[in-house]
Design an enzyme around this catalytic site. Sequence first.
Site, PDB file in Angstrom:
ATOM      1  CG  PHE A 137      44.110  40.777  42.573  1.00  0.00           C
ATOM      2  CD1 PHE A 137      44.897  40.938  43.711  1.00  0.00           C
ATOM      3  CD2 PHE A 137      43.017  41.610  42.401  1.00  0.00           C
ATOM      4  CE1 PHE A 137      44.594  41.909  44.658  1.00  0.00           C
ATOM      5  CE2 PHE A 137      42.700  42.591  43.339  1.00  0.00           C
ATOM      6  CZ  PHE A 137      43.496  42.737  44.474  1.00  0.00           C
ATOM      7  CE1 TYR A 138      39.556  42.841  41.043  1.00  0.00           C
ATOM      8  CE2 TYR A 138      40.511  42.315  38.918  1.00  0.00           C
ATOM      9  CZ  TYR A 138      40.160  43.241  39.877  1.00  0.00           C
ATOM     10  OH  TYR A 138      40.413  44.575  39.671  1.00  0.00           O
ATOM     11  NE  ARG A 139      41.225  32.185  38.601  1.00  0.00           N
ATOM     12  CZ  ARG A 139      41.913  32.606  37.546  1.00  0.00           C
ATOM     13  NH1 ARG A 139      41.306  33.284  36.578  1.00  0.00           N
ATOM     14  NH2 ARG A 139      43.202  32.359  37.435  1.00  0.00           N
TER      15      ARG A 139
END
Length: 179
Positions: A147-149
């Site tokens: 999600f963060y990537r």
Amino acid sequence: MAGKHTPIAWIVEPLGKAHDRLSFSCGYEALDRYLREQASQDARRRVAAPFVLVQESERKTIVGYYTLSALGIDLHDLPDNVIKKLPSYPVVPVTLLGRLAVDQHYRGQGAGEFLLVDALLRAYTQSSQIAAAAVVVDAIDEQAARFYRHFGFTPFPNKPTRLFLPVKTVAELFDRDSR
């Protein structure tokens, strides 16, 4: 009141006594327990600032939440290409996005992205008054790390579930939106 074709208005606000922390369930017991048992104490002690996402029409129900706090990271934990752009201080100030969770009932509605954008904007705004070179997250698992990537975060070289986004990149996101 939202009509059939009117999107629900979301509001992010500091966690308060009126918010129903007990009904929140994101599927990760550690994140649920934190909200129920620790978040208010952390806010009172000023070790973390918890923010909740609520619907304008139902301010008691927590759709999701995140926390922000200050953190210092070892300069040499960052990738070499980032180190070159920073002063050679042994510890670099950053903003820690300590937790981010969405209630299972609201998954797939963009609440996670909404919370992340709000957290980044808040971190960016504060970085002009309390210096922070990046926003750092500790992803709870590989799904969270993905999600963060997806939003441009880069993993630390020696810890793939700890990721960062330079505040300079965050500034570019919001400067682009304000044109």
